[in-house]
Write an enzyme that holds these catalytic residues in place. Sequence first.
Site, PDB file in Angstrom:
ATOM      1  N   HIS A  98      14.761  -6.214  10.537  1.00 47.72           N
ATOM      2  CA  HIS A  98      14.881  -7.598  10.065  1.00 47.72           C
ATOM      3  C   HIS A  98      14.808  -8.614  11.203  1.00 47.72           C
ATOM      4  CE1 HIS A  98      16.687  -9.828   6.368  1.00 47.72           C
ATOM      5  NE2 HIS A  98      15.995 -10.679   7.094  1.00 47.72           N
ATOM      6  N   ASP A 115       9.229  -8.052  -1.760  1.00 51.60           N
ATOM      7  CA  ASP A 115       9.862  -8.052  -0.429  1.00 51.60           C
ATOM      8  C   ASP A 115      11.347  -8.341  -0.583  1.00 51.60           C
ATOM      9  OD1 ASP A 115       9.833  -8.274   2.598  1.00 51.60           O
ATOM     10  OD2 ASP A 115      10.734 -10.186   2.030  1.00 51.60           O
ATOM     11  N   GLY A 134      -4.000   2.344   7.755  1.00 52.79           N
ATOM     12  CA  GLY A 134      -4.858   2.664   6.619  1.00 52.79           C
ATOM     13  C   GLY A 134      -4.221   2.444   5.256  1.00 52.79           C
ATOM     14  N   VAL A 135      -2.902   2.234   5.251  1.00 49.39           N
ATOM     15  CA  VAL A 135      -2.214   1.985   3.971  1.00 49.39           C
ATOM     16  C   VAL A 135      -2.608   0.596   3.469  1.00 49.39           C
ATOM     17  CG1 VAL A 135       0.082   1.510   2.981  1.00 49.39           C
ATOM     18  CG2 VAL A 135      -0.275   3.525   4.428  1.00 49.39           C
ATOM     19  N   TYR A 150      19.976  -8.917   1.751  1.00 46.54           N
ATOM     20  CA  TYR A 150      19.913  -9.847   0.607  1.00 46.54           C
ATOM     21  C   TYR A 150      20.868  -9.450  -0.521  1.00 46.54           C
ATOM     22  CZ  TYR A 150      15.430 -11.358   2.723  1.00 46.54           C
ATOM     23  OH  TYR A 150      14.451 -11.796   3.568  1.00 46.54           O
ATOM     24  N   LYS A 178      14.143  -4.269   4.415  1.00 43.48           N
ATOM     25  CA  LYS A 178      14.448  -4.479   5.841  1.00 43.48           C
ATOM     26  C   LYS A 178      15.811  -3.912   6.205  1.00 43.48           C
ATOM     27  CE  LYS A 178      12.241  -8.980   5.160  1.00 43.48           C
ATOM     28  NZ  LYS A 178      12.672  -9.359   3.808  1.00 43.48           N
TER      29      LYS A 178
END
Length: 291
Positions: free
Chosen positions: A105, A42, A8-9, A47, A72
């Site tokens: 990830h 994202d 539902g998000v 990273y 992630k």
Amino acid sequence: MNLTLNNGVTMPAIGLGVFQTPPEATTEAVAAALKTGYRHIDTAAAYGNEREVGEGIRRSGVDRSEIFIETKVWISDYGYEETLHAFEKSAAKLGVEQLDLFILHQPLSTAFEKTIAAYTALEKLLADGSVRAIGVSNFMPKHLLKLREQTTVVPAVNQVELHPYFTQPEVQQANAQMGILTQAWSPIGGITSYRGDNARTTFNDPAILAIAGEHGKSAAQVMLRWQLQLGHSVIPKSVRPERIAENFDVFDFELTQAQMEALAALDTGVRGGPDPDAITLEAFGRPIPEA
Ligand SMILES: NC(=O)c1ccc[n+]([C@@H]2O[C@H](COP(=O)([O-])OP(=O)(O)OC[C@H]3O[C@@H](n4cnc5c(N)ncnc54)[C@H](OP(=O)(O)O)[C@@H]3O)[C@@H](O)[C@H]2O)c1
């Protein structure tokens, strides 16, 4: 444009990707994206730029509550306690209390019990409200099936390599059957140009350029529109404000069924990224720094 996840998000369909965006360029890229109208970023612990993503968000002046933050867990932090701690590290670096979407990830095929323990930690974070949704990345149908046998919450998203040269129809189908949203990484086929020395890339592909010409749009815009019409979330990466804006300007045209099919027909079946089964702790493990 928002997509509704299986719990539902709602999530903005387009997010800014920041893989390979150096930390020193990340704050500006994020700020440029938010100024353009993006409301979804994202990133990933691996990273090395979560701190700068947080900085870009704060500097933008856009309220935190309006921005969908996805990050992630890296494989080195898989395990129940380890993944709970990975949340603490990511949240602290981003400077937020709650994450909107927290995903694994990679599947660890050679240590799947660790993958399960990590996902169980995501379920706990979801239950206690630390994260609003949980999911996975680079999961093939066999990994999804194994995960579903041993855990409770259906992942909200599966982020996978997906562009006209690598469309993974079997993954798209498995995701759809399980109620998992497909999120495309390298959605404009960046990996066909920045990895390897391919003369042919999605950006100079004659078929994609021909369709782009018919709409007065760029190849990147056509690929993003194709993904959106398939119902996918997309997270194109750029460090250039003009491209960040271009990649968001995809709501004023519509591809025909024939054009959609022509793009899908470009599939080569060859992935640009690593085979998910080749991801092992031995080869890819590396410590994620504390916040
Ligand atoms: N889960 C995973 O394992 C995984 C793996 C890879 C990526 N991702 C995520 O997916 C995001 C996007 O994937 P990606 O970075 O691999 O590929 P991409 O977004 O398909 O392409 C990015 C590349 O294309 C260039 N570019 C961007 N917009 C362009 C445009 N309009 N015209 C021409 N070139 C353009 C960028 O260069 P400039 O920056 O110079 O513009 C960059 O080299 C990542 O940032 C990351 O968030 C996830």
